[in-house]
Design a protein around this motif. Structure first.
Motif, PDB file in Angstrom:
ATOM      1  N   ALA A  22       0.842  -1.201   0.000  1.00 50.84           N
ATOM      2  CA  ALA A  22       0.000   0.000   0.000  1.00 50.84           C
ATOM      3  C   ALA A  22       0.877   1.250   0.000  1.00 50.84           C
ATOM      4  O   ALA A  22       1.998   1.248   0.507  1.00 50.84           O
ATOM      5  N   TRP A  23       0.315   2.307  -0.582  1.00 52.25           N
ATOM      6  CA  TRP A  23       0.983   3.618  -0.574  1.00 52.25           C
ATOM      7  C   TRP A  23      -0.049   4.619  -0.077  1.00 52.25           C
ATOM      8  O   TRP A  23      -1.029   4.892  -0.751  1.00 52.25           O
ATOM      9  N   GLY A  24       0.150   5.134   1.111  1.00 51.43           N
ATOM     10  CA  GLY A  24      -0.806   6.072   1.683  1.00 51.43           C
ATOM     11  C   GLY A  24      -2.012   5.351   2.261  1.00 51.43           C
ATOM     12  O   GLY A  24      -1.996   4.136   2.457  1.00 51.43           O
ATOM     13  N   VAL A  25      -3.080   6.112   2.522  1.00 52.75           N
ATOM     14  CA  VAL A  25      -4.259   5.548   3.189  1.00 52.75           C
ATOM     15  C   VAL A  25      -5.480   5.453   2.285  1.00 52.75           C
ATOM     16  O   VAL A  25      -6.521   4.971   2.703  1.00 52.75           O
ATOM     17  N   LYS A  26      -5.379   5.890   1.037  1.00 55.88           N
ATOM     18  CA  LYS A  26      -6.544   5.911   0.150  1.00 55.88           C
ATOM     19  C   LYS A  26      -6.559   4.786  -0.879  1.00 55.88           C
ATOM     20  O   LYS A  26      -7.225   4.874  -1.896  1.00 55.88           O
ATOM     21  N   GLY A  27      -5.797   3.719  -0.630  1.00 51.88           N
ATOM     22  CA  GLY A  27      -5.858   2.544  -1.491  1.00 51.88           C
ATOM     23  C   GLY A  27      -4.892   2.530  -2.652  1.00 51.88           C
ATOM     24  O   GLY A  27      -4.978   1.665  -3.513  1.00 51.88           O
ATOM     25  N   GLN A  28      -3.951   3.450  -2.691  1.00 49.63           N
ATOM     26  CA  GLN A  28      -2.958   3.416  -3.760  1.00 49.63           C
ATOM     27  C   GLN A  28      -1.969   2.285  -3.493  1.00 49.63           C
ATOM     28  O   GLN A  28      -1.751   1.885  -2.355  1.00 49.63           O
ATOM     29  N   VAL A  29      -1.374   1.766  -4.590  1.00 49.06           N
ATOM     30  CA  VAL A  29      -0.394   0.698  -4.461  1.00 49.06           C
ATOM     31  C   VAL A  29       0.934   1.142  -5.064  1.00 49.06           C
ATOM     32  O   VAL A  29       0.969   1.891  -6.034  1.00 49.06           O
ATOM     33  N   LYS A  30       2.006   0.661  -4.443  1.00 51.52           N
ATOM     34  CA  LYS A  30       3.351   0.917  -4.958  1.00 51.52           C
ATOM     35  C   LYS A  30       3.715  -0.238  -5.875  1.00 51.52           C
ATOM     36  O   LYS A  30       3.569  -1.405  -5.509  1.00 51.52           O
ATOM     37  N   LEU A  31       4.159   0.085  -7.092  1.00 50.84           N
ATOM     38  CA  LEU A  31       4.548  -0.927  -8.072  1.00 50.84           C
ATOM     39  C   LEU A  31       6.052  -0.963  -8.223  1.00 50.84           C
ATOM     40  O   LEU A  31       6.700   0.086  -8.267  1.00 50.84           O
ATOM     41  N   ILE A  32       6.594  -2.134  -8.339  1.00 56.66           N
ATOM     42  CA  ILE A  32       8.014  -2.323  -8.602  1.00 56.66           C
ATOM     43  C   ILE A  32       8.124  -2.905 -10.011  1.00 56.66           C
ATOM     44  O   ILE A  32       7.880  -4.105 -10.211  1.00 56.66           O
ATOM     45  N   PRO A  33       8.420  -2.050 -11.011  1.00 55.17           N
ATOM     46  CA  PRO A  33       8.486  -2.537 -12.398  1.00 55.17           C
ATOM     47  C   PRO A  33       9.649  -3.507 -12.588  1.00 55.17           C
ATOM     48  O   PRO A  33      10.691  -3.390 -11.957  1.00 55.17           O
ATOM     49  N   PHE A  34       9.458  -4.459 -13.498  1.00 57.50           N
ATOM     50  CA  PHE A  34      10.499  -5.425 -13.828  1.00 57.50           C
ATOM     51  C   PHE A  34      11.459  -4.890 -14.877  1.00 57.50           C
ATOM     52  O   PHE A  34      12.461  -5.517 -15.170  1.00 57.50           O
ATOM     53  N   SER A  35      11.157  -3.738 -15.456  1.00 58.77           N
ATOM     54  CA  SER A  35      11.998  -3.140 -16.494  1.00 58.77           C
ATOM     55  C   SER A  35      12.200  -1.671 -16.178  1.00 58.77           C
ATOM     56  O   SER A  35      11.331  -1.022 -15.586  1.00 58.77           O
ATOM     57  N   ALA A  36      13.341  -1.146 -16.602  1.00 59.22           N
ATOM     58  CA  ALA A  36      13.602   0.287 -16.409  1.00 59.22           C
ATOM     59  C   ALA A  36      12.655   1.120 -17.256  1.00 59.22           C
ATOM     60  O   ALA A  36      12.357   2.266 -16.926  1.00 59.22           O
ATOM     61  N   ASP A  37      12.161   0.572 -18.364  1.00 56.83           N
ATOM     62  CA  ASP A  37      11.218   1.273 -19.226  1.00 56.83           C
ATOM     63  C   ASP A  37       9.834   0.695 -18.978  1.00 56.83           C
ATOM     64  O   ASP A  37       9.509  -0.392 -19.442  1.00 56.83           O
ATOM     65  N   ALA A  38       9.030   1.410 -18.233  1.00 58.46           N
ATOM     66  CA  ALA A  38       7.712   0.912 -17.849  1.00 58.46           C
ATOM     67  C   ALA A  38       6.609   1.551 -18.683  1.00 58.46           C
ATOM     68  O   ALA A  38       5.491   1.734 -18.216  1.00 58.46           O
ATOM     69  N   GLU A  39       6.904   1.885 -19.936  1.00 59.91           N
ATOM     70  CA  GLU A  39       5.941   2.584 -20.781  1.00 59.91           C
ATOM     71  C   GLU A  39       4.643   1.794 -20.957  1.00 59.91           C
ATOM     72  O   GLU A  39       3.553   2.342 -20.855  1.00 59.91           O
TER      73      GLU A  39
END
Length: 192
Positions: A22-39
């Motif tokens: 979780a990121w913050g209290v409003k339900g956001q999520v932190k993503l860890i991309p598998f690539s440096a280019d997450a386009e």
């Protein structure tokens, strides 16, 4: 989970990131991309969420989720998924994987390739010598590197062993990429 759709997921989903929590209290999520280019991850309006390892009770099949918004936050991405509006739901998704079908990736300019399209291609040198197949791609910062796995050798000093070539994916060494023909032609010798 409210807001999640459980349609039949398409085959060939490509994993792009992991939910770190979780990121913050409003339900956001932190993503860890598998690539440096997450386009592809940033441009998609929806993702498929695959259940976290060992926690299939949360959901047992890939779920399609709509992305409300996504932003860069340091070395990660932070996203709000529609239907996830509190920290507990977001934290429950920790460890889940985000995936997309290859068809959902944005088009690239000529001469640029998604790593996933290069994995498995045969690599041959200018003399027609087969060097192996692309097992994986690495990034060493300024450039990408092809990790080419050679077949096991039948004779010679390294008999019975599979050699590996690390070939910089730059114009100096890569002559051509033929996705339709499933080959990459390089200026590289088998004994490099």
């Amino acid at each position: 989970m409210a807001g999640f759709v459980a349609p039949q997921a398409p085959g060939g989903l490509i994993e792009l990131a992991r939910i770190g929590g979780a990121w913050g209290v409003k339900g956001q999520v932190k993503l860890i991309p598998f690539s440096a280019d997450a386009e592809a991850l940033q441009e998609a309006s929806y993702w498929y969420v695959l259940p976290p390892a060992g926690r299939a009770a949360l959901f047992s099949a890939p779920l399609r989720v709509d992305v409300a918004h996504i932003r860069v936050q340091g070395d990660a991405l932070v996203a709000q998924l529609k239907g996830v509006d509190d920290r507990d739901w977001a934290q429950a998704l920790r460890g889940a994987t985000i995936a997309l079908p290859r068809s959902a990736f944005p088009a690239l300019p000529d001469g640029e390739y998604y790593w996933v399209d290069l994995i498995g291609l045969a690599v041959v040198n200018r003399q027609g010598v087969q060097l192996g197949h692309v097992r994986e791609m690495l990034s060493n910062g300024p450039q990408s590197v092809l990790v080419v796995q050679e077949q096991k050798r039948e004779s010679g000093l390294a008999a019975g062993k599979a050699a590996e070539h690390l070939i910089p994916f730059v114009e100096v060494y890569v002559d051509a990429v033929d996705l339709a023909g499933q080959t990459i032609t390089v200026d590289w010798q088998p004994d490099y």
